[in-house]
Write a protein that holds these residues in place. Structure first.
Motif, short mmCIF file in Angstrom:
data_model
loop_
_atom_site.label_atom_id
_atom_site.label_comp_id
_atom_site.label_asym_id
_atom_site.label_seq_id
_atom_site.Cartn_x
_atom_site.Cartn_y
_atom_site.Cartn_z
N UNK A 39 0.81 -1.23 0.00
CA UNK A 39 0.00 0.00 0.00
C UNK A 39 0.83 1.27 0.00
N UNK A 40 1.97 1.24 0.71
CA UNK A 40 2.81 2.45 0.79
C UNK A 40 3.36 2.84 -0.58
N UNK A 41 3.58 1.86 -1.46
CA UNK A 41 4.04 2.16 -2.81
C UNK A 41 2.88 2.52 -3.72
N UNK A 42 1.76 1.82 -3.55
CA UNK A 42 0.59 2.09 -4.39
C UNK A 42 0.08 3.51 -4.20
N UNK A 43 0.33 4.09 -3.02
CA UNK A 43 -0.15 5.44 -2.73
C UNK A 43 0.73 6.52 -3.37
N UNK A 44 1.91 6.10 -3.87
CA UNK A 44 2.82 7.06 -4.48
C UNK A 44 2.55 7.17 -5.98
N UNK A 45 2.96 8.28 -6.54
CA UNK A 45 2.79 8.48 -7.99
C UNK A 45 4.01 7.91 -8.71
N UNK A 46 4.14 6.60 -8.70
CA UNK A 46 5.30 5.94 -9.29
C UNK A 46 4.98 5.49 -10.71
N UNK A 47 6.01 5.41 -11.54
CA UNK A 47 5.82 4.94 -12.90
C UNK A 47 5.36 3.48 -12.88
N UNK A 48 4.41 3.15 -13.74
CA UNK A 48 3.88 1.79 -13.84
C UNK A 48 4.30 1.19 -15.19
#
Length: 274
Positions: A98-107
């Motif tokens: 969840x902590x990563x999913x909440x970030x605006x990271x490249x997919x």
């Protein structure tokens, strides 16, 4: 496709450095990448001994001060496990963090390895040698083959320790076609034999010295202790040389093995394989 530098700048935030530490000592690390808000890596990177703390980090920008990270216990990290395959199989792990999913990271988008050919240019991104800054290595696909039912992509590229779990990117499409899993050098068998001999030497010396080998060193170091120490030092040196040796041969497992375990695209409904 734009330049390689443009590609790296676009995707860099989606490449995750997975670090393990305990008692303020780094125990090991690997690489992962984001796809559909899930963290994908090798199963052998996800598996850790004991109960270390876990740090998940990424570099959203090219400057060295841009590193961002989240920390958690290994128990919390393990609870994020969604699916995977053992190291001696397709060697992948998919985690919902969840902590990563909440970030605006490249997919990253992924594509079947069937879309690629021998000779195609590829890039692999990761954090080799446990360094804290993203590195890009380029090369070509040198071979495809199946081993124990697993689709293997052999690479003419520089794969190093801690690259494991990183994305293998087809440069023509910018999509991930494999998960980097290990390197191989022409000296692998030689290192195996050298380490075997040194381990046997240590074992024989321990046996000959008996209890003396386990006792504290006397004021004047005995020949037995000196010999034992030298063999242990040589063994450690051999391991370090093996770790650093690289002749540009690496392997990745085709992304096809985890396609069924990834959710469908949420933005436009496109399938992963085209």
């Amino acid at each position: 496709m734009n330049s390689i530098a443009d590609l790296v700048d676009e995707v860099r935030s989606g490449v995750i450095h997975i670090e393990y530490s305990g008692d303020d000592v780094r125990l090991g690390s690997g690489t992962g990448f984001m796809c559909r808000n899930l963290l994908v890596t090798n199963n052998h990177v996800y598996q850790a001994r004991g109960n270390p703390s876990v740090k998940l980090a990424w570099q959203p920008k090219s400057d060295t001060s841009s590193r961002e990270e989240v920390e958690m216990s290994y128990e919390a990290f393990k609870s994020c496990f969604q699916s995977g395959s053992p190291e001696n199989d397709a060697d992948f792990a998919i985690l919902n963090v969840p902590q990563l999913a909440a970030k605006a990271l490249y997919q990253f988008e992924v594509a079947s390895r069937a879309c690629s050919r021998i000779g195609d240019e590829i890039a692999l991104l990761g954090f080799p040698f446990e360094q804290r800054h993203l590195a890009c290595h380029m090369g070509r696909i040198s071979s495809f083959y199946t081993q124990n039912g697993v689709e293997v992509i052999q690479l003419d590229a520089s794969v190093n320790p801690s690259n494991s779990g990183g994305p293998l990117i087809d440069l023509a499409s910018g999509r991930v076609i494999g998960i980097v899993t290990r390197k191989l050098t022409g000296l692998t068998r030689a290192f195996d034999e050298l380490e075997r001999i040194l381990k046997e030497n240590v074992s024989h010396i321990n046996a000959l010295m008996g209890p003396e080998a386990r006792e504290p060193r006397p004021p004047g170091i005995s020949l037995g202790h000196a010999t034992l120490d030298s063999q242990k030092q040589l063994l450690q040196l051999a391991k370090e040389i093996r770790r650093s040796a690289n002749v540009g041969i690496g392997y990745a497992f085709a992304i096809d093995h985890l396609l069924m375990d990834l959710p469908e695209a949420q933005d436009d409904g496109r399938p992963y394989i085209e």
